[in-house]
Scaffold this motif. Structure first.
Motif, PDB file in Angstrom:
ATOM      1  N   MET A  97       0.833  -1.201   0.000  1.00  0.00           N
ATOM      2  CA  MET A  97       0.000   0.000   0.000  1.00  0.00           C
ATOM      3  C   MET A  97       0.865   1.247   0.000  1.00  0.00           C
ATOM      4  O   MET A  97       0.501   2.268  -0.586  1.00  0.00           O
ATOM      5  CB  MET A  97      -0.924  -0.029   1.229  1.00  0.00           C
ATOM      6  N   ASP A 147      -5.452   1.990  -2.704  1.00  0.00           N
ATOM      7  CA  ASP A 147      -5.990   0.706  -3.143  1.00  0.00           C
ATOM      8  C   ASP A 147      -6.933   0.137  -2.094  1.00  0.00           C
ATOM      9  O   ASP A 147      -6.488  -0.434  -1.099  1.00  0.00           O
ATOM     10  CB  ASP A 147      -4.853  -0.287  -3.434  1.00  0.00           C
ATOM     11  N   LEU A 148      -8.226   0.301  -2.326  1.00  0.00           N
ATOM     12  CA  LEU A 148      -9.216  -0.167  -1.378  1.00  0.00           C
ATOM     13  C   LEU A 148      -9.533  -1.639  -1.566  1.00  0.00           C
ATOM     14  O   LEU A 148     -10.270  -2.207  -0.777  1.00  0.00           O
ATOM     15  CB  LEU A 148     -10.520   0.629  -1.535  1.00  0.00           C
ATOM     16  N   LEU A 183      -7.514  -4.247  -1.505  1.00  0.00           N
ATOM     17  CA  LEU A 183      -6.576  -5.242  -0.977  1.00  0.00           C
ATOM     18  C   LEU A 183      -7.196  -6.168   0.060  1.00  0.00           C
ATOM     19  O   LEU A 183      -6.785  -7.312   0.200  1.00  0.00           O
ATOM     20  CB  LEU A 183      -5.342  -4.549  -0.393  1.00  0.00           C
ATOM     21  N   GLY A 184      -8.182  -5.671   0.814  1.00  0.00           N
ATOM     22  CA  GLY A 184      -8.817  -6.531   1.814  1.00  0.00           C
ATOM     23  C   GLY A 184      -9.520  -7.720   1.175  1.00  0.00           C
ATOM     24  O   GLY A 184      -9.203  -8.876   1.472  1.00  0.00           O
ATOM     25  N   THR A 190     -10.527   1.144  -7.327  1.00  0.00           N
ATOM     26  CA  THR A 190     -10.305   0.083  -6.347  1.00  0.00           C
ATOM     27  C   THR A 190     -11.562  -0.188  -5.541  1.00  0.00           C
ATOM     28  O   THR A 190     -11.729  -1.283  -4.997  1.00  0.00           O
ATOM     29  CB  THR A 190      -9.139   0.440  -5.420  1.00  0.00           C
ATOM     30  N   THR A 237      -0.199  -8.899  -1.192  1.00  0.00           N
ATOM     31  CA  THR A 237      -1.415  -9.299  -0.489  1.00  0.00           C
ATOM     32  C   THR A 237      -1.637 -10.795  -0.626  1.00  0.00           C
ATOM     33  O   THR A 237      -2.062 -11.459   0.325  1.00  0.00           O
ATOM     34  CB  THR A 237      -2.626  -8.529  -1.054  1.00  0.00           C
ATOM     35  N   GLU A 266      -7.868  -3.100   4.474  1.00  0.00           N
ATOM     36  CA  GLU A 266      -7.303  -2.056   3.614  1.00  0.00           C
ATOM     37  C   GLU A 266      -7.289  -0.720   4.343  1.00  0.00           C
ATOM     38  O   GLU A 266      -6.345   0.064   4.201  1.00  0.00           O
ATOM     39  CB  GLU A 266      -8.074  -1.961   2.291  1.00  0.00           C
TER      40      GLU A 266
END
Lengths: 328, 334, 324
Positions: free
Chosen positions: C67, C77-78, C80-81, C134, C231, C254
């Motif tokens: 990130m 970058d939302l 990644l979760g 994202t 990730t 994230e």
């Protein structure tokens, strides 16, 4: 339009044309969506379902309205869901005991207070809006948990529930409320100095500062307004479901952001408007409604929403840049 | 010292002041030292867990032990509960009274607690592959089976129903769904129109159901995996003017649902008493620490609540009487 | 010669003092918390607890390192979760179905890279705002992960899977090795390669790069792919920790990663910052949560306190002019 041209930097004038394109393209998408759903599902074109969709869209819109204005200034408000939850709990506890007027005031005041804190943190604290409102999200949630202690408040008086569940001449009250808010905000944004300055702050922050306008005061007002509208939305929500608990508002943030993006308001600030958000709310409600009517598993909903966001913004980029002639 | 440094220092001072305040409470509480039991719940938002907490606190007070309520800040968050378990293992309480937010994902952490020698008493959601002193719960599958069968009988064995599920990964939701399916198999005249998850929460369930109401103009009954969702659905039906035509059942027996049954908005629910489970679980933990006998498993009886008997039920967990340990053990079938 | 008679620019600046002035607020926060916790809770400064904390933040740190690069390019970058959840679910489904571990690892990394490619392309080539792109891939990844398992967890993983979290090599747990390795590779990439220089440049002055004729888009896309790959790596540790893969396991990760990066001193604008700060930020978050648990602070108050601390730490940095 000519007065606006005096007040605003040149780049923003062209972006207002872009704004018109955005609204028109959304309306087109809306019409296409309605036609497709009408063909695919026999229950879609009923008056009941229409009211159902509009009522859900109204709630979506109220959540996203304040966020739209914040985004117009180039900021973001991640706390709207948590503030809604906190306001809902505070007001529900008062309303359920009979203090309806105080309950309403509590929700609006709590929302405005939280929003003002956000505004101060962003302006005087110079904390990035992402972090300030993210922190406020945690704080509002935490205060909600402390206040509620795991309880649910239920059983609100009929008179109050009218706000969420009532009808006026057959039209759901939340829809009427949403339309009023839409008109009020639209007029504020386009016909007042405050409104134009919001666009200016978002579109060209340094020019706005140099022009001598009270940028900080305006920004604090904008965040306060967002919080206020969250509190307002809280009232409609609890009137609708006749209950409040501290988990309310948790999953309302991302759909609200999606609504704003769908409506064409740019996250860079200075472009878009409240009309777009309203259309975005209707489109989103239609999509969810359509998926339920067609029996699509709810698991797919977030993916479909994600895809819609991507497609709509991509279309904006391609279509909009052809209109304006540059890539912004 | 310039202004900025002053600000930094004063903020550091006030932060440590807060920490001192929070910690000194603990320091003083350590003196005297009755046993400490870490009491885990899934979240602090669902009123069901509040009922559990009240039951547990009653037991703790009666028996003179210290109770610490442990819940994740993000409701039902698996990663957070894992961290909580790990942090609490370090604190070495005398026992864990534990419900997992995910009965599979929390196994490694509880195994660590086993290794650390902390006795674990499970309640509400059954876990396997771990060592536990005892498990106290109700048979979710049997509960939903009995509620559904009762409902189908009142429908004359015919009709169309909608199922609103809980959190799909939760063991309670999966078990309850199996119970419903068993009842459906035995009553072929009843048709399941659709099953959608409501995540055990009111607002998501209401939103899903409002759309389902459009899709199915005729719904004879709604079987909801818990009461919080059921009450919301009952309200949605009433608001749409369909209240009298659709029966709604839930599970849990929260005060809200009892009120809805009394006013005719809901048809029935089952007493899934978190309050009693927690009371018995804490009692079992203390008995274990005092080397008194504790059975391997305790199943609470299933009681269906409808308009006929709702008046005899206490409205809030505070008002509720506590179960008798001896009577409960005696009533166990095994 | 006294200081007051010299022009400020001629005064010898001690590097230590410079470090103290420039270090992000999170470092002081971390130090302060460590001191306070050691005094007030006997359990904090034990090997068992400190190892716990390090393991708990391992996943967060690895994701936050990726990130950091994204934020350095003025992006975000939302997704990644949910990507973590999706990689975890995909890999474990494969392993349970009998495929060799190496295939599962390849698939997971492939998924992370593919989503990063999608993100990066839409952001760099189509010019769409990273937040929105994202957010879109967030929803898509979430849906795919949930549909793959029907909302349930994936269990009955083979025993060797637990090595990713429980394994120990030369007395140090595997996740810590992994974090150190990822940090090392990222450091080399960022400070010793052309790629790294471009990362800073994309954040600081994209137009200059474009005018210089470089294929900026390629590097821009690579940044998002790198974040996706990291990730994917982190997802193995997370799955091993739970001995189960769950589609929603990464929800909220994230935002925590972004908070860790910002706390660590990397700012959204102008591409300032670095990865050392990110480690500090992640540790600060981990120690804070661990400390609140050890101090028996009630859950309700923990939530509010975390918010206050985040705002305060970043606010202090703003006051010190580090966020300009």
């Amino acid at each position: 339009m000519s007065r606006a041209a005096y007040l605003l930097p040149a780049g923003v004038v062209r972006r207002i044309d872009h704004g018109l394109f955005v609204v028109l393209s959304r309306l087109l998408a809306l019409i296409v969506l309605v036609v497709v759903l009408a063909v695919l599902s026999p229950q879609f074109l009923s008056w009941d379902n229409f009211l159902n969709v509009m009522r859900q869209a109204s709630l979506q819109f109220l959540m996203a309205a304040g966020l739209t204005i914040v985004v117009l200034t180039g900021g973001i408000d991640l706390a709207i869901g948590a503030v809604l939850g906190l306001s809902a709990c505070l007001s529900a506890s008062l309303v359920s005991q009979g203090y309806v007027a105080w309950g309403i005031i509590a929700a609006l005041a709590a929302g405005a207070a939280a929003g003002s804190v956000n505004g101060v943190l962003v302006t005087f604290g110079r904390i990035p809006p992402f972090i300030a409102t993210y922190g406020m999200l945690w704080i509002a949630h935490g205060l909600g948990y402390v206040f509620m202690k795991g309880e649910v408040i239920y059983g609100l008086p009929e008179a109050f529930r009218f706000i969420g569940a009532g009808f006026v001449y057959g039209i759901p009250v939340p829809l009427i409320v949403a339309v009023v808010v839409l008109l009020a905000l639209h007029i504020m944004l386009h016909k007042t100095v405050l409104g134009r300055s919001i666009y200016a702050i978002g579109g060209n922050p340094s020019a706005a500062r140099l022009s001598g306008m009270p940028v900080r005061a305006r920004l604090i007002f904008v965040y306060m307004l967002s919080g206020f509208l969250s509190g307002f939305a809280a009232l409609v929500v609890i009137a609708r479901i006749n209950a409040a608990d501290s988990s309310l508002g948790e999953d309302l943030l991302l759909p609200a952001i999606a609504t704003v993006c769908l409506g064409g308001t740019s996250l860079f600030g200075g472009v878009g408007g409240i009309a777009g958000t309203a259309i975005g709310a209707v489109i989103l409600a239609l999509v969810v409604n359509g998926m339920n009517l067609l029996g699509v598993q709810t698991f797919w909903q977030s993916g479909v929403m994600g895809a819609i966001i991507l497609i709509s913004v991509l279309a904006d980029q391609i279509g909009g840049s052809r209109l304006i002639g540059n890539r912004s | 010292m310039d202004r900025r440094t002053f600000l930094k220092v004063s903020l550091a001072a006030s932060t440590s002041g807060v920490a001192v305040g929070a910690a000194s409470q603990q320091v003083f509480a350590q003196a005297g030292k009755p046993p400490t039991i870490a009491f885990f719940v899934k979240n602090v938002t669902n009123p069901f867990w509040k009922g559990c907490r009240i039951g547990a606190e009653k037991a703790a007070k009666e028996l003179g032990v210290n109770l610490e309520v442990v819940a994740p800040t993000k409701p039902d968050n698996i990663e957070e509960q894992t961290r909580l378990v790990e942090d609490w293992i370090v604190k070495k309480p005398d026992a864990f009274v534990f419900v997992p937010v995910d009965y599979k994902a929390l196994v490694p952490s509880i195994q660590k607690a086993n290794k650390a020698g902390i006795p674990v008493i499970g309640y509400n959601n059954r876990m396997t592959d771990i060592e536990q002193v005892t498990y106290i719960g109700s048979d979710d599958e049997q509960i939903e089976y009995e509620v559904a069968t009762y409902l189908f009988k009142s429908m004359g064995g015919k009709g169309k129903i909608v199922h609103i599920d809980g959190v799909p990964a939760a063991s309670t939701a999966q078990a309850r769904k199996r119970g419903l399916e068993r009842a459906l198999k035995e009553t072929p005249g009843v048709e399941l129109l659709v099953s959608q998850p409501g995540q055990y929460r009111r607002l998501p369930a209401v939103q899903v159901f409002e759309n389902l109401m459009q899709r199915y103009p005729v719904i004879d009954a709604v079987v909801s995996a818990n009461d919080d969702m059921a009450v919301g659905i009952a309200e949605a039906l009433a608001a749409a003017g369909r209240g009298g035509k659709t029966k709604v059942t839930g599970v849990d027996g929260i005060p809200d649902a009892l009120a809805a049954i009394a006013s005719g908005k809901m048809f029935a629910t089952a007493d899934f008493s978190g309050h009693d489970q927690a009371y018995l679980a804490v009692t079992a933990a203390v008995r274990h620490l005092r080397k008194q006998p504790v059975p391997k498993e305790i199943q609470l009886p299933i009681v269906i609540i409808d308009a006929n008997n709702v008046a005899s039920f206490p409205k809030t967990p505070e008002e509720r009487g506590v179960p008798s340990w001896d009577k409960t053990i005696a009533a166990q079938k095994r | 010669m006294t200081e007051s008679t010299l022009h400020p620019q001629l005064i010898q600046r001690s590097p230590a003092l410079e470090f103290v002035k420039r270090a992000p607020g999170a470092l002081y926060l971390l130090a302060l918390m460590a001191v306070v916790l050691t005094i007030f809770t006997p359990e904090f400064f034990t090997a068992a607890n400190l190892t716990n904390v390090a393991l708990q933040v391992a996943v967060l740190t690895i994701v936050a390192l990726g990130m950091t690069l994204v934020i350095l390019t003025e992006g975000i970058d939302l997704s990644l979760g949910p990507v973590l959840g999706l990689c975890g679910v995909a890999a474990s489904l494969m392993v349970v179905a009998g495929y060799p571990l190496i295939a599962a690892i390849a698939v997971a990394i492939g998924i992370g890279a593919a989503l990063g490619l999608l993100n990066g392309s839409l952001i760099a080539v189509a010019g769409m705002p990273p937040f929105i792109v994202t957010l879109g891939t967030f929803g898509i990844a979430q849906s795919i992960a949930t549909v793959l398992t029907g909302g349930d967890s994936v269990v009955r993983l083979p025993d060797y899977y637990r090595w990713f979290n429980d394994g120990v090599f030369m007395a140090i747990p595997v996740p810590i090795w992994a974090t150190a390795a990822v940090f090392g590779v990222t450091w080399l990439l960022l400070y010793r390669t052309k790629f790294g220089r471009y990362v800073f440049a994309i954040g600081g002055n994209r137009q200059a790069l474009e005018l210089a004729g470089t294929y900026v888009d390629v590097y821009h896309i690579a940044v998002y792919m790198y974040a996706g790959i990291l990730t994917a790596i982190a997802s193995f540790i997370m799955t091993a920790r739970m001995n189960a893969a769950h589609p929603t396991i990464g929800v909220g990760l994230e935002f925590d990663a972004i908070a860790a990066v910002i706390l660590g001193g990397t700012s959204f604008e102008k591409g300032h910052g670095g990865i050392a700060g990110t480690i500090v930020g992640a540790l600060a978050v981990g120690v804070l949560r661990n400390g609140l648990n050890l101090l028996d602070v009630g859950t309700e108050w923990q939530v509010a306190i975390v918010g206050v601390v985040i705002i305060t730490a970043v606010g202090l940095d703003s006051l010190r002019g580090l966020n300009a």
